[in-house]
Design a protein around this motif. Structure first.
Motif, PDB file in Angstrom:
ATOM      1  N   TYR A 328       0.653  -1.311   0.554  1.00 25.88           N
ATOM      2  CA  TYR A 328      -0.013   0.261  -0.070  1.00 25.88           C
ATOM      3  C   TYR A 328       0.753   1.324  -0.132  1.00 25.88           C
ATOM      4  CZ  TYR A 328      -2.852  -3.672   1.884  1.00 25.88           C
ATOM      5  OH  TYR A 328      -3.193  -5.034   1.396  1.00 25.88           O
ATOM      6  N   CYS A 329       2.045   1.306  -0.598  1.00 22.22           N
ATOM      7  CA  CYS A 329       3.085   2.309  -0.420  1.00 22.22           C
ATOM      8  C   CYS A 329       2.892   3.507  -1.407  1.00 22.22           C
ATOM      9  CB  CYS A 329       4.765   1.723  -0.688  1.00 22.22           C
ATOM     10  SG  CYS A 329       4.225   1.469  -2.705  1.00 22.22           S
ATOM     11  N   TYR A 331       2.981   3.778  -4.786  1.00 22.93           N
ATOM     12  CA  TYR A 331       3.886   4.032  -5.638  1.00 22.93           C
ATOM     13  C   TYR A 331       3.301   4.276  -6.983  1.00 22.93           C
ATOM     14  CZ  TYR A 331       7.195   4.422  -2.475  1.00 22.93           C
ATOM     15  OH  TYR A 331       8.476   4.945  -1.486  1.00 22.93           O
ATOM     16  N   PRO A 342      -4.474   0.157  -4.594  1.00 24.75           N
ATOM     17  CA  PRO A 342      -3.894  -0.270  -3.280  1.00 24.75           C
ATOM     18  C   PRO A 342      -5.572  -0.807  -2.515  1.00 24.75           C
ATOM     19  CG  PRO A 342      -3.109   1.536  -3.700  1.00 24.75           C
ATOM     20  CD  PRO A 342      -3.640   1.480  -4.998  1.00 24.75           C
ATOM     21  N   LYS A 385       5.948   0.888 -12.218  1.00 28.45           N
ATOM     22  CA  LYS A 385       6.365   1.766 -10.801  1.00 28.45           C
ATOM     23  C   LYS A 385       6.021   0.658  -9.251  1.00 28.45           C
ATOM     24  CE  LYS A 385       3.196   5.341 -12.587  1.00 28.45           C
ATOM     25  NZ  LYS A 385       1.656   5.982 -12.479  1.00 28.45           N
ATOM     26  N   CYS A 386       5.022  -0.944  -9.292  1.00 28.29           N
ATOM     27  CA  CYS A 386       5.558  -1.272  -8.516  1.00 28.29           C
ATOM     28  C   CYS A 386       6.733  -1.940  -7.429  1.00 28.29           C
ATOM     29  CB  CYS A 386       4.506  -2.338  -9.084  1.00 28.29           C
ATOM     30  SG  CYS A 386       4.255  -3.513  -7.002  1.00 28.29           S
ATOM     31  N   LEU A 390       4.711  -6.598  -8.475  1.00 32.66           N
ATOM     32  CA  LEU A 390       3.706  -7.442  -9.118  1.00 32.66           C
ATOM     33  C   LEU A 390       2.799  -7.370 -10.122  1.00 32.66           C
ATOM     34  CD1 LEU A 390       1.268  -5.848  -5.635  1.00 32.66           C
ATOM     35  CD2 LEU A 390       2.826  -8.013  -5.899  1.00 32.66           C
TER      36      LEU A 390
HETATM   37  S1  SF4 Z   1       0.782  -2.116  -6.173  1.00 28.17           S
HETATM   38 FE1  SF4 Z   1       2.584  -2.220  -5.857  1.00 28.17          FE
HETATM   39  S2  SF4 Z   1       2.756  -0.245  -5.903  1.00 28.17           S
HETATM   40 FE2  SF4 Z   1       0.581  -0.300  -5.556  1.00 28.17          FE
HETATM   41  S3  SF4 Z   1       0.146   0.450  -3.821  1.00 28.17           S
HETATM   42 FE3  SF4 Z   1       0.945  -1.817  -3.675  1.00 28.17          FE
HETATM   43  S4  SF4 Z   1       3.341  -2.239  -3.108  1.00 28.17           S
HETATM   44 FE4  SF4 Z   1       2.492  -0.487  -3.811  1.00 28.17          FE
END
Ligand code: SF4
Ligand code: SF4
Length: 407
Positions: A328-329, A331, A342, A385-386, A390
């Motif tokens: 849940y960063c 990015y 997220p 970007k992840c 993922l």
């Molecule tokens: S999908 Fe990847 S980039 Fe997006 S919130 Fe989750 S970990 Fe972060």
């Protein structure tokens, strides 16, 4: 003044002095009785093993709630937490302002402050120093104890080199505006090797937790840092909160071993037990988190072999639930059709954790239609970007199908 008056006055003065001295003594004793978190050495500094990550502050109307943050920070400092970590991007730029406001109530030498150069927004080298100076101003400080090049990945690595970021920050170090210069990285061990072999750094910030240790090469990255003598700051020790909730069966296992501690405390201690780690960052949102972290790290003891095994069993149970390893960063924000990635992953993971179909349906329908998983057009923009690498479009497809099936 007659003799009687003199004696009376002397008596009151003496009683006053005795009472005052007793009060002072009680106050000192009370202060000494306050639990303080344990520290680890970073060079000559004593750093609290647990650090305050300022990326998930309490909010009111979408803004950091200063009064609540102040209360939490005051409690943290009173209990020996002395490492605070912020960044340009946290809370859309408002974390640095909040940090400046709440920490300025404390003497500057009572805490260590970490901030980061937002590589992602740099267009050319002329922007490095003005950005740095603005951060000092926002944080109301003359210097940063720890300063990092933020979130190095393949693209940002090129930015760092092209914009002479290292050279310019090294100059700031010479001027005393940065005490220790490091970087954070969410990428492959190969890139980490390249970064540590290209420049001389003072420390590195790595994502380490009991899930990522095996799944995304955290172990290898920790070993690379250790081999070149770079002390480690741990970020994301709870994997975006997943390790504080786990699922019922995993929590039951941990509770059977020790009913008095939270699931979070296990994973925080896991990272803090690594000898080359000097501080573990915890993004605290409520006073309850600060209190629990203080409890966990007062008289901190590394996990025993038995505890390591129990935690490993709990993680295996959790991993078998099929949760998405999203932290849940955020990015991945900026999807051209507006999918809230997220959020979709969060409700899916909650379903995997509690198995409650109706709750999943309600949560999915609570997401605005245009932000739901089924609106993904599979353009792939988010994938690069992840930091967890993922396969976002396919995972969204699974979530959309799950909703259809359960409905
Ligand atoms: S999908 Fe990847 S980039 Fe997006 S919130 Fe989750 S970990 Fe972060
Ligand atoms: S792949 Fe889907 S979620 Fe990702 S950016 Fe494209 S439309 Fe958005």
């Amino acid at each position: 003044m007659n003799r009687r008056q003199f004696l009376k006055s002397a008596l009151f003065t003496t009683i006053g002095a005795v009472v005052l001295s007793a009060c002072k003594k009680v106050a000192t004793q009370t202060k000494n009785l306050i639990d303080k978190v344990s520290t680890k050495k970073y060079k000559a500094l004593d750093i609290s093993v647990i650090g305050f990550g300022m990326m998930r502050l309490p909010q009111t109307d979408g803004e950091p709630d200063i009064a609540k943050t102040q209360e939490m920070v005051d409690y943290a400092i009173e209990h020996g937490i002395n490492y605070f970590d912020t960044a340009w991007f946290y809370h859309g730029g408002k974390s640095e302002l909040a940090v400046g406001e709440v920490l300025s109530k404390h003497p500057r030498n009572s805490y260590y402050l970490a901030d980061k150069m937002p590589l992602r927004i740099l267009k050319d080298k002329s922007e490095v120093i003005p950005t740095f100076e603005e951060q000092l101003k926002k944080c109301r400080t003359d210097y940063f104890d720890f300063y990092l090049a933020h979130n190095i990945n393949k693209r940002e690595w090129e930015t760092l080199k092209n914009c002479n970021v290292y050279e310019q920050l090294t100059q700031k170090k010479k001027e005393g505006k940065i005490k220790y210069l490091g970087f954070s990285i969410h990428d492959t061990p190969e890139l980490l090797e390249e970064v540590v072999n290209t420049y001389k750094w003072d420390f590195v910030q790595l994502p380490i937790n009991p899930i990522d240790w095996k799944v995304v090469d955290a172990k290898k990255q920790y070993e690379i840092a250790t081999k070149v003598g770079l002390p480690v700051v741990v970020m994301n020790p709870l994997k975006g909160g997943q390790l504080s909730t786990l699922n019922e069966k995993a929590v039951e296992l941990l509770k059977n071993e020790n009913p008095d501690v939270s699931p979070s405390s296990w994973s925080l201690r896991y990272s803090a037990s690594l000898p080359n780690v000097f501080v573990v960052l915890s993004g605290m949102t409520e006073m309850e988190h600060v209190v629990d972290n203080v409890k966990t790290f007062t008289n901190f003891k590394p996990l025993t072999d038995k505890e390591q095994n129990v935690l490993s069993d709990a993680i295996a149970i959790y991993n078998s639930s099929g949760a998405i390893s999203c932290t849940y960063c955020q990015y991945c924000t900026g999807c051209p059709v507006g999918i809230d990635i997220p959020k979709n992953f969060l409700i899916y993971n909650q379903y995997k954790s509690n198995g409650r179909k109706e709750r999943f349906i309600i949560a999915y329908e609570a997401i605005k239609e245009e932000n739901r998983a089924d609106k993904c057009i599979n353009c792939g923009i988010c994938k690069n970007k992840c930091p967890q690498q993922l396969d976002i479009p396919n995972l969204l497809k699974d979530i959309a199908s799950l909703y259809k099936d359960l409905k």
